[in-house]
Design an enzyme around this catalytic site. Structure first.
Site, mmCIF file in Angstrom:
data_model
loop_
_atom_site.group_PDB
_atom_site.id
_atom_site.type_symbol
_atom_site.label_atom_id
_atom_site.label_comp_id
_atom_site.label_asym_id
_atom_site.label_seq_id
_atom_site.Cartn_x
_atom_site.Cartn_y
_atom_site.Cartn_z
ATOM 1 N N THR A 26 0.856 -1.182 0.000
ATOM 2 C CA THR A 26 0.000 0.000 0.000
ATOM 3 C C THR A 26 0.890 1.228 0.000
ATOM 4 O OG1 THR A 26 -0.023 0.041 2.405
ATOM 5 C CG2 THR A 26 -1.826 -1.100 1.331
ATOM 6 N N GLU A 63 -6.157 -3.447 0.348
ATOM 7 C CA GLU A 63 -6.451 -4.465 1.365
ATOM 8 C C GLU A 63 -7.712 -5.265 1.039
ATOM 9 O OE1 GLU A 63 -5.542 -1.392 1.901
ATOM 10 O OE2 GLU A 63 -4.124 -1.215 3.566
ATOM 11 N N TRP A 92 -18.523 16.942 12.648
ATOM 12 C CA TRP A 92 -17.571 16.581 11.606
ATOM 13 C C TRP A 92 -17.897 17.340 10.319
ATOM 14 C CZ3 TRP A 92 -16.385 10.564 11.593
ATOM 15 C CH2 TRP A 92 -15.864 10.209 12.855
#
Lengths: 548, 548
Positions: B186, B331, B449
Site C-alpha cells: 500500500t 487491502e 464533523w
C-alpha cells in the site's frame, strides 16, 4: 508465512444475510396454492428463515439431519432453502411427480426427520406417512386456520403455527463450508434413485457462477421467474443466486399453464424466466392466438431437455426474447454449460448465430468437461467427433449420498476423477458442447453410432408428428438398427412410408435412416417429463424388425 | 456423512487453463513500450505462462518465493500473473511511481528473488539493483536482441531468452487454495509501506465477483481495456476475471494520453474500460475538441478516487457511456462496492438516478460492511449518519505480510474481526455507501464533523479552480476549522473572497464554509495520484487562521 486474507467460510446463511442487509425491500411475489398473490420482501424471507431454523432447533435436530419438502415454487419453500441449510441441516427437496411408493422409499433412504408439504400434496403424504418412521414431524405449508383436520396424519402442524412460535433473533451458526446443505434424488430410470448431496461451498460457488453475464446474467435490476421447480435441483440454483444479487423473485406456485404464467410475467415485470421446454410451449400456445407480447421479458434459459429449434426462433423473432440453451444435471448442482455467443460471433449473420445457439453451450468456469471414446481417450474438440461426456469441478458430485452405487468417477491418466454424465456429445473448437444422445440411447449399427436425438428431431419436424422416440432394435447383422415410435397429432394422418421417405435429403446418412416407424398412443414419460426409453423398450419387447 | 461434491481447490492456474481450453483464439492486444501493437491469443498466454513457470523452476525458486514486476499493462505482464502464481510463487507487483529508495526498501522487505521490468524502468533498476541483495535474477521484459548492453546490471537477461529456454509442456501443480498468490504494497502516507498478501482462494472468489452483472459485467462478448495499472492492486482483478469469462483484453502499455487511449478503444472495439478519473479526464479532453464519439464503448468503471460529477454526466449525456462508480482498496483485492441501480430505481427520473450514481455503491456479495461511531457501535443505514467504515470478507486482508503493524482488525461484540478502511462514510437504507472523507482528513469543528471532500467538490466546481484540497487548521475555540488550498487554472483569476462567497447557497451549512482560501502553486500528490494532505499540512505548518 504471515499475512493473507480473512478466513470466512462460504455459507448459505451469508447469502440471505446479504439480501437482508442490502435488499431489505426487494420484493418476493408468490402465487399461492390458494390462488391468491402473496408479496413480501427479502427482509421478511430472512426473518422467517431464522424462525425456520429456530423451529428445527426446537425439534432438537442435529447437524446434517435431513428436512424434506414436497412443495411448489413459493415463499415458504424459499424460507426453507435458507432456514434448513443455514442452520446446518440438509434440505431434501422431493419431486411430487414420483410415485408414492418411490417417495416413501426416498424418505426412508434419506432418513428425513421433518417433512413439509404444500396442501396440494396432502394425498401423497396420507399415502406414505405410515411407511416413513424416521419423520417425527409433518408440517403442512399453510396458515394455522387452513391446517386440514382429520387428515389422519398424527401431530400434523401448520407451517405458520410451527415457525410462528419462534423468535426471528436466531443467529446463524458458523461451520465448515464443506458441510452438507441440501440433497436431491436423481430420477434414475433404472435401479433405485441416488441422491446428490450438495455442500455450502458448492452451493455458494454455483450461486456466483449462475449469476455471471454468460450464464443467467442476474442483477439487482432483474425480476426473475423460476418456472423450473424448486423440487428439481434447487430450481437451477436461482434462489441462491437471487439472494446473492438481490433481484426481485416471482414464484408461479402450481399454476404453470400458459395463461397464469403469462399474467404473472406481465404483472410483475419479469425480465428473466427459466424453465423446461414444455412450459414455454404452453406459454407460447396461450400468447399466439391473442397476439400477446411481453413488455419486459428479455431473456429466458431453457434446459432440462433438448429445446426444439422452432421454439428458439419463435421466442427470438416474434417476441424479441433471447433464448439461451442450458445443460446440466442433478449431479452438477445443476449448471454445466450455457449457450451464449462470443465477441467474434456478434458480427455473424443470424442463421450462423442460430447454429451456435442450438448447441448446449460453453462450460461455465468451475466446470471442466471432455469427451472420450470407448477406450477412455480424450477426443478432439472439432465439433464432429462424439463420445461420452465427462465433467469435474467443485459443484460436481464426488459420490452419491451414503456412497450408493460405489465410486461413480472415472479416473484419467493422472488419477483425477471425472464424473460420467451419461450423455454423448461433440465439442467444437470454440468449446460449444452439443449433446448428440444419451449413452444408453445411442444406436450402435455396424460399428458406427447413430444419435437417437438426431433421428427424433427430424421426425418431430414432420407436421403430423406430435412426439417421436427413436430406439435401437437388435439386428442379426448390424447389431442394432433404429426404429421410431411416433405419436400422431390429433386428427393428423401419415403413413409409415411417408415418414421414412421424410428422412430422405435430411441431415442423416442413408444408413442412419430408421428401418421402421411404429405408431403408438403415447410415449411413457418420467416424473420430470423426459421420455422413458427403457419403458418404451419393455412395451415393444415383442416387436421384431421388418426384414429388408 | 458420505457423499458430497468434488474437492477441487480454487487455483489461479485453473483460470488460465479454462481460457486456454475454451477461448483459444480469444485475442489479447497490447500496445508495447516500443510503440507497436502486439496481438496474440489466450492459447499463447497459457503456453507462455507455463514457460514462465518452467523458468522459475529452473531458478530453483521454492513455494511462496516472491517474484517482482515493475511493468506496464501488457501481455508479458499478463503471463507473469499466471505463470508466477500458477506455479506456487508469489507475484509482487511494484508501483514504478514510487521513489527508488522506497522501491529498494520494498524489494528487500518482500525478499524478491527475481525482478522483471519493462525497458522504461531500466533507470529505476540501475538505481536500486546494488541495494537489493535478495534478487538473484534481473529480467528485462523485451526480445533477446533488445536487451540493453552495458546496463551495469549483473547477469541481466531478456524475458524472451529467459522463458524461450523452457518447454510449454509444464503441468501446473495442485496445492491448497489458501496458498499465497500475489502481493501489493500500500502507498501508505505515513510509516513504511505494508503489503496485502492475496491467496489463490481470495483471487478466484474475487474473479467471480468482479465479473458479475452488478459489478464489471464481464462476458465473452466484451473487449476490455484495463487502464488501471497491473502494478496497482492487480488492475482491479481484471486479468483474472478476463480469463474466467474469456473476453478480449486490450492493454494500453505506457501510452495513457487521451489520443492513444482513444485510438486503442476504437481500433479494438473496446466495450468496457476501467481506470482512475485523471485518465478519463485526458481522454475526454482529447475527444471534445474534435467531436469524437465512441463506437462500441458502453460502460466504464471509475474508481481509485472520488469521481467528479461533471465527468459522470459528460460520459453519460455526450457519449452514451454508462459510468459506474467503484470503491475498494489494496487491502480488499480491491473491489468493495460498485454503483449500479436496483430494479426499483429504473423508473426514477434521471436526476434522481444521478444522485444514486454519485455514491460509491452497494457492497458486492462477499464483502460485508458497516459504519461505526467513535464508540465502535454500528450506526444506522439512513444515508445521514457517518462513521468509520469497516469491512470483512474472504478477499479482505486479515493481516499484513510478515505481520507488519500487528493485527489490523477491530473486533465486534461477537469477536469477529473487521478491517478498518480509514474511510468515513454514510450508508443509505438501500445499502449505497458514500465516502464522506478519509478518517484522518475529516475536520472536527465544535464537536461536529465536516467532510473535506464535500468542501473540495464545491471549490472544484468553480471555473477558475484546477485543484483544491481542504484541511483542518487548529482553532482555539472550535478545535479545527476548514481551509482550502487552491491551485488556479492557467490564466484564471479569482480572489479569496470570490471563492468563500462561492460556497453561499451550496449544499453546506454556514458553519461548514471554510475560514480561508490559500492559493498554492501545486498540491503534493502521491504515487497513485492521490493528494498527500500530510505533506500539504507540513508545507502549511507556519500558517495561522485569519482572526474573524
Amino acid at each position: 508465512m504471515l499475512g493473507l486474507m480473512q478466513d470466512q467460510p462460504l455459507l448459505i446463511s451469508t447469502l440471505i444475510d446479504f439480501a437482508d442487509r442490502h435488499h431489505r425491500d426487494g420484493e418476493i411475489v408468490s402465487r399461492r396454492v390458494e390462488g391468491d398473490i402473496h408479496r413480501y420482501t427479502w427482509k421478511d424471507v430472512a426473518a422467517r428463515s431464522r424462525q425456520v431454523a429456530g423451529a428445527l432447533d426446537a425439534l432438537k435436530l442435529g447437524v446434517s439431519d435431513r428436512v424434506a419438502t414436497i412443495a411448489w415454487n413459493g415463499y415458504r419453500h424459499l424460507e426453507m432453502y435458507f432456514g434448513v441449510s443455514g442452520s446446518g441441516r440438509v434440505l431434501h427437496t422431493i419431486n411430487p411427480r414420483l410415485h408414492p411408493e418411490q417417495i416413501a422409499w426416498i424418505v426412508n433412504h434419506a432418513e428425513d426427520q421433518v417433512l413439509c408439504f404444500d396442501t396440494t400434496f396432502l394425498p401423497i403424504v396420507q399415502a406414505v406417512h405410515a411407511k416413513c418412521p424416521t419423520v417425527k414431524q409433518w408440517i403442512v405449508m399453510c396458515d394455522a386456520d387452513k391446517c386440514p383436520k382429520d387428515s389422519g396424519i398424527p401431530n400434523l402442524q401448520s407451517y405458520e403455527a410451527w415457525i410462528g412460535a419462534q423468535s426471528a433473533d436466531y443467529v446463524w451458526p458458523v461451520f465448515d463450508e464443506n458441510t452438507a446443505s441440501s440433497m436431491c434424488y436423481t430420477s434414475g430410470t433404472t435401479g433405485n434413485p441416488k441422491a446428490a448431496l450438495y455442500s455450502h461451498r458448492s452451493t455458494v460457488l454455483h450461486a456466483y457462477a449462475a449469476a455471471l453475464p454468460d450464464v443467467m446474467n442476474l442483477s439487482a435490476r432483474d425480476s426473475v421467474l423460476p418456472v423450473v421447480p424448486m423440487f428439481h435441483v434447487n430450481a437451477w440454483g436461482i434462489p441462491y443466486s437471487a439472494a446473492l444479487v438481490g433481484c426481485k423473485l416471482v414464484f408461479p406456485g402450481p399454476a404453470l399453464d400458459g395463461k397464469s404464467v403469462y399474467e404473472l410475467v406481465e404483472a410483475e415485470g419479469v425480465t428473466f424466466a427459466a424453465g423446461v421446454p414444455t412450459v414455454w410451449q404452453m406459454l407460447l400456445g396461450h400468447m399466439k392466438p391473442g397476439g400477446l407480447k411481453f413488455s419486459k421479458l428479455n431473456r429466458t434459459v431453457i434446459g432440462g431437455s433438448a429445446c426444439p429449434p422452432a421454439m428458439i426462433t419463435a421466442f427470438q423473432d416474434d417476441y424479441n426474447v433471447d433464448v439461451l440453451h442450458a445443460w446440466g444435471m442433478t449431479e452438477m448442482s445443476p449448471l454445466g454449460t450455457l449457450c451464449t455467443l462470443k465477441n467474434k460471433h456478434l458480427s455473424l449473420p443470424k442463421d450462423a448465430q442460430m447454429k451456435i445457439r442450438l448447441k448446449q453451450g460453453r462450460a461455465i468456469y468451475g466446470v471442466d468437461m471432455k469427451i472420450v471414446g470407448d477406450d477412455g481417450k480424450e477426443l478432439p474438440w472439432d465439433g464432429k467427433a462424439f463420445g461420452d461426456l465427462l465433467v469435474k469441478g467443485p459443484w460436481v458430485v464426488r459420490e452419491y449420498f451414503k456412497g450408493e452405487g460405489g465410486n461413480p468417477l472415472v479416473k484419467d491418466e493422472n488419477g483425477v476423477g471425472w464424473f460420467p454424465t451419461g450423455d454423448v456429445a461433440t465439442i467444437d473448437p470454440d468449446g460449444y458442447m452439443q449433446i448428440t444422445d444419451r449413452s444408453k440411447d445411442v444406436i450402435k449399427s455396424g460399428g458406427e453410432w447413430i444419435s437417437s436425438i438426431d433421428i427424433e428431431n427430424i421426425a418431430m419436424a414432420h407436421p403430423a408428428v406430435a412426439m417421436a422416440a427413436c430406439i435401437g432394435m437388435k439386428h442379426p447383422k448390424w447389431d442394432e438398427r433404429p426404429v421410431v415410435a411416433v405419436v400422431k397429432k390429433p386428427g393428423a394422418e401419415v403413413t409409415r412410408e411417408d415418414l421414412i421417405g421424410f428422412f430422405e435429403g435430411k441431415t442423416v446418412a442413408k444408413w442412419q435412416i430408421p428401418d421402421d416407424i411404429i405408431f403408438v398412443e403415447a410415449i411413457p414419460l418420467g416424473a420430470t417429463g423426459k421420455m422413458l426409453k427403457t419403458k418404451l423398450r419393455e412395451q415393444l419387447k415383442d416387436y421384431t424388425l421388418p426384414t429388408a
